[in-house]
Design an enzyme around this catalytic site. Structure first.
Site, PDB file in Angstrom:
ATOM      1  CB  ALA A   1      39.713  39.457  36.853  1.00  0.00           C
TER       2      ALA A   1
ATOM      3  CB  CYS B   1      38.432  38.520  32.209  1.00  0.00           C
ATOM      4  SG  CYS B   1      39.259  39.933  32.968  1.00  0.00           S
TER       5      CYS B   1
ATOM      6  CG  HIS C   1      44.090  32.054  39.219  1.00  0.00           C
ATOM      7  ND1 HIS C   1      42.998  31.263  39.481  1.00  0.00           N
ATOM      8  CD2 HIS C   1      43.715  33.317  39.550  1.00  0.00           C
ATOM      9  CE1 HIS C   1      42.012  32.010  39.943  1.00  0.00           C
ATOM     10  NE2 HIS C   1      42.428  33.261  39.994  1.00  0.00           N
TER      11      HIS C   1
ATOM     12  NE  ARG D   1      39.649  38.287  45.899  1.00  0.00           N
ATOM     13  CZ  ARG D   1      40.297  37.144  46.131  1.00  0.00           C
ATOM     14  NH1 ARG D   1      41.540  36.981  45.734  1.00  0.00           N
ATOM     15  NH2 ARG D   1      39.710  36.160  46.776  1.00  0.00           N
TER      16      ARG D   1
END
Length: 560
Positions: free
Chosen positions: A80, A77, A211, A111
């Site tokens: 995220a 999403c 982003h 991650r």
């Protein structure tokens, strides 16, 4: 010296004979036949058999569109992408999730981003902590701004950070909490930089929206706060490198060896201080084009810092990128030093390649991961003699596939309009073009193109398969049809793939491996894939009676 042309044709790239595998077009038709007609029409534009239509044009792929409801997707999403990908790897910003605890937990250490706090004076490292307002039913009904103020105050009182960022999740957007007003109020009260992100999970079509939101926030609130000019003849920023498994450590080792100074990494092994000073660099190097190109473009407009795309994954990609940097600066001292470093690093790489190639030669690899990894890792597999046959992205736009030349023809849809486009102007005092128009023309004559990315499809052989936003059903169809030696994706796909008896390598978090970047990283990756592909465990996926279902027995008759 290796050619640096955008249209390079690698000698090691394996061409695929039409009769060697099932015709990709036939497989595409079989997959589409299982979908309802409306869904099939849409998915047909996202499944492409990669064949040049003209010398310069590749097939048009549909990307950055909403996933069809009911189809199991790899995507994440907006939250995220903003918190988990771009901001998460920064060690000394307190990243506070305003939302239910599940959202904060989801993005906490998923991650394997590594960091080295000793590189900053205060040694702060907040990455081990999960900061959340833990919104519950009461806040959903009556509002959560009071709880957000208290959480910011508590985080400041305990940790004394230099900066706090706040991330709005889905419920926050639905009930109308104003994270920006609260962060501005608390910034004035506490005297440190505090800012919010409107990165509700439902915004945009994938984590790509997050982003973009994160890039905007960094540019508005952090970049440019520190004008200190550090020492170094060749100063660069590395954008789109998140230090998964220690990749950034290995890249920086090689850059330092070449005499190249790394000012800031966005955002692996990073600090607020590095971001604040990043506008003093000479050059921006982009690894993950999709997640960070917005910052590169804004820094060029405001400060005059040029950028170009590089690939520090694979030994060949590392060498070409180092040579490209050296050619950009054009100083013989750096050019010679880069060649010396490559000569020192390559013998160990070539030895590792020779060890694994006999066991991996000609085996198929598939990779469906975000960012530019599905592109970059193809060369790593080719260096082992393997064939990257299918690839795709989770959250790409068309330019990530076809190259940036398609940008003028892209239409901005309603989902993309939800993301703010900042109006950037030249900084009246700090704008400093690092390269003149004449120097730019000279570089382009030497096939060094700035502000360009050729895309993944230009680097894949004819007859290979490209799939955007691959579904679970499409994944299983590829596995059953081509039975690849290894499949690369993320955690959601890991166990499904393994149940097919096929090794699955996570390229989002590297499982427990890494680093895989630069020369030593490439060696690690060669041995890891060799171990996985040639492990005998895959022979035991099926029970003996599944392999040989016939019953064998001996009967004895005893009368009376």
């Amino acid at each position: 010296m290796e050619a640096l042309s955008r249209k390079r044709i690698d000698e090691e790239k394996v061409s695929l004979e039409p009769d060697e595998f099932m015709d990709p077009e036939t497989l595409k038709l079989e997959i589409l036949s299982k979908y309802p007609p409306k869904v099939a029409r849409k998915k047909a534009k996202q499944i492409i058999v990669n064949r040049k239509e003209t010398e310069e044009k590749y097939p048009e792929i549909q990307a950055n569109v909403r996933t069809i409801p009911g189809i199991i997707s790899q995507r994440g999403c907006c939250y995220a992408g903003c918190k988990g990908v771009v901001m998460g790897p920064t060690r000394d910003i307190i990243n506070l999730t305003h939302g239910p605890i599940g959202c904060g937990f989801y993005s906490w250490l998923t991650r394997r981003n590594q960091t080295d706090p000793s590189t900053t004076p205060d040694g702060h490292n907040f990455m081990n902590y999960c900061f959340s307002t833990d919104m519950e039913e009461r806040e959903i009904i009556f509002g959560g701004e009071k709880k957000l103020r208290a959480a910011i105050q508590e985080a400041y009182d305990i940790f004394k950070p230099k900066m706090i960022s706040v991330f709005a999740t889905c419920p926050v957007g639905l009930i109308g909490d104003d994270v920006h007003a609260v962060t501005k109020e608390m910034e004035e009260k506490l005297g440190i930089t505090i800012f919010g992100f409107s990165c509700e999970g439902y915004k945009g079509v994938s984590q790509s929206a997050g982003h973009h939101v994160a890039n905007n926030g960094l540019f508005q609130h952090v970049i440019g706060l520190d004008n200190t000019v550090k020492e170094g003849d060749y100063k660069v920023n590395l954008l789109g490198e998140y230090n998964i498994g220690g990749d950034a450590f290995e890249i920086e080792r090689v850059l330092n060896k070449c005499g190249i100074t790394l000012i800031s990494t966005f955002s692996g092994n990073s600090s607020v201080d590095f971001f604040a000073n990043s506008h003093t660099a000479d050059l921006n190097l982009i690894m993950c084009h999709r997640s960070i190109n917005y910052v590169a473009e804004m820094m060029e407009k405001k400060y005059g810092i040029p950028w170009f795309k590089i690939n520090f994954l694979s030994a060949g990609g590392m060498s070409r990128s180092l040579r490209k940097i050296a050619e950009y600066y054009g100083e013989q001292k750096l050019i010679d030093r880069v060649e010396e470093v490559i000569a020192e690093e390559m013998p160990a790489v070539e030895k590792a390649q020779a060890e694994v190639r006999p066991r991996l030669e000609g085996k198929l690899a598939m990779m469906f991961v975000g960012g530019s990894r599905a592109h970059h890792y193809q060369e790593m597999f080719r260096e082992m003699g393997m064939i990257p046959f299918c690839a795709g992205y989770e959250f790409a736009h068309r330019d990530d596939y076809e190259g940036r030349q398609v940008l003028p023809n892209l239409k901005v849809d309603a989902d993309s309009r939800n993301i703010q486009e900042l109006e950037i102007e030249k900084d009246p005092e700090r704008y400093n073009p690092r390269i003149s128009a004449e120097e730019l023309e000279a570089l382009e004559r030497n096939n060094i193109k700035l502000r360009d990315y050729e895309g993944m499809m230009t680097d894949m052989p004819s007859g290979t398969i490209v799939i955007d936003d691959i579904s679970q059903y499409e994944t299983e169809s590829l596995l059953k049809t081509y039975k690849p030696a290894v499949f690369c994706a993320g955690i959601k796909e890991k166990y499904t793939v393994q149940k097919h008896g096929i090794p699955m390598k996570q390229l989002h978090s590297y499982d427990n491996g890494g680093p895989y970047a630069a020369y030593r990283g490439a060696i690690n990756f060669y041995h890891e894939i060799d171990r996985m592909v040639n492990s005998k465990v895959w022979d035991h996926i099926k029970a003996p009676w599944e392999k040989s279902p016939e019953l064998a027995a001996r009967y004895t008759y005893r009368p009376g």
